[in-house]
Design a protein around this motif. Structure first.
Motif, PDB file in Angstrom:
ATOM      1  N   LEU A 293       0.923  -1.213   0.068  1.00 56.72           N
ATOM      2  CA  LEU A 293       0.133  -0.076  -0.053  1.00 56.72           C
ATOM      3  C   LEU A 293       0.898   1.159   0.055  1.00 56.72           C
ATOM      4  CD1 LEU A 293      -2.759  -1.273   2.438  1.00 56.72           C
ATOM      5  CD2 LEU A 293      -3.095  -0.692   0.058  1.00 56.72           C
ATOM      6  N   GLU A 294       2.036   1.328   0.732  1.00 56.70           N
ATOM      7  CA  GLU A 294       2.991   2.376   0.766  1.00 56.70           C
ATOM      8  C   GLU A 294       3.337   2.563  -0.725  1.00 56.70           C
ATOM      9  OE1 GLU A 294       5.543   1.338   4.115  1.00 56.70           O
ATOM     10  OE2 GLU A 294       4.336   2.404   5.541  1.00 56.70           O
ATOM     11  N   PHE A 295       3.582   1.387  -1.406  1.00 59.34           N
ATOM     12  CA  PHE A 295       4.339   1.611  -2.510  1.00 59.34           C
ATOM     13  C   PHE A 295       3.392   2.218  -3.652  1.00 59.34           C
ATOM     14  CE2 PHE A 295       4.619  -0.209  -6.915  1.00 59.34           C
ATOM     15  CZ  PHE A 295       6.087   0.137  -7.258  1.00 59.34           C
ATOM     16  N   LEU A 296       2.003   1.815  -3.555  1.00 64.60           N
ATOM     17  CA  LEU A 296       1.210   2.430  -4.399  1.00 64.60           C
ATOM     18  C   LEU A 296       0.982   3.938  -4.097  1.00 64.60           C
ATOM     19  CD1 LEU A 296      -1.527  -0.563  -4.489  1.00 64.60           C
ATOM     20  CD2 LEU A 296       0.023   0.343  -6.242  1.00 64.60           C
ATOM     21  N   ARG A 297       0.833   4.365  -2.772  1.00 68.07           N
ATOM     22  CA  ARG A 297       0.842   5.789  -2.280  1.00 68.07           C
ATOM     23  C   ARG A 297       2.092   6.315  -2.786  1.00 68.07           C
ATOM     24  NH1 ARG A 297       1.271   6.976   3.849  1.00 68.07           N
ATOM     25  NH2 ARG A 297       3.520   6.366   3.465  1.00 68.07           N
ATOM     26  N   ASP A 298       3.232   5.919  -2.851  1.00 65.50           N
ATOM     27  CA  ASP A 298       4.311   6.594  -3.218  1.00 65.50           C
ATOM     28  C   ASP A 298       4.243   6.863  -4.653  1.00 65.50           C
ATOM     29  OD1 ASP A 298       5.424   6.698  -0.703  1.00 65.50           O
ATOM     30  OD2 ASP A 298       6.726   5.414  -0.795  1.00 65.50           O
ATOM     31  N   TYR A 299       3.907   6.011  -5.412  1.00 65.68           N
ATOM     32  CA  TYR A 299       3.792   5.877  -6.935  1.00 65.68           C
ATOM     33  C   TYR A 299       2.650   6.995  -7.288  1.00 65.68           C
ATOM     34  CZ  TYR A 299       2.758   4.763 -11.654  1.00 65.68           C
ATOM     35  OH  TYR A 299       2.568   4.938 -12.915  1.00 65.68           O
TER      36      TYR A 299
END
Length: 167
Positions: A154-160
């Motif tokens: 989820l953090e990866f998707l938020r950063d993206y």
């Protein structure tokens, strides 16, 4: 090289928590199965460590023979082999009779992109709330992810989403 089968069962508190629900497994390993007072044990109980009961299930001359024993003898064909990701160096294969199939990070990210919209403005508290909901939904589909894995994705998707916003 010799191969051993070690069965592990979680016996601690909160057995239905996400990190414990699919813990039980058979490991094919090159590490000698030992009991702290009995020494080498090829068949039987090895002890309880960190809320986990350990049992030895034999010595095998080949990896194929050990894997056959896990699949046909101990799990009666109802098995699934975990991905080889993040296994200790002495563990060559892990089989689980559990009800959930683990998901890789890449597959989890794709699944999340299809299921929810992660915003660039989501804070850590929101991601943690979403993680709990998404773990439940993933389990409804017969798969599982650890909470930390879910939060990382989820953090990866938020950063993206933040990178896309800033471009």
């Amino acid at each position: 090289m010799k191969y051993y089968i070690v069965e592990k069962h979680y016996i601690g508190p909160n057995p239905h928590d996400v990190e414990h629900i699919d813990f039980n497994r058979f490991e094919v390993t090159t590490k000698l199965p030992t009991h702290e007072s009995k020494g080498l044990v090829l068949q039987g109980w090895l002890g309880t460590y960190d809320n986990v009961d350990l049992y030895a299930h034999g010595l095998y001359d080949s990896l194929a023979a050990a894997e056959w024993a896990v699949k046909e003898v101990f799990l009666s064909g109802a098995f699934r082999r975990d991905p080889d990701d993040n296994l200790p160096s002495d563990v060559l294969a892990v089989y689980r009779p559990g009800r959930y199939t683990p998901i890789t990070d890449d597959a989890l990210i794709q699944w999340l992109e299809y299921k929810i919209e992660v915003s660039a403005d989501d804070d850590d508290t929101e991601l943690e709330r979403q993680a709990d909901t998404m773990i439940y939904e993933l389990q409804q589909e017969g798969r599982t992810a650890y909470r930390a894995q879910m939060i990382d994705c989820l953090e990866f998707l938020r950063d993206y989403a933040r990178e896309e916003r800033d471009d």
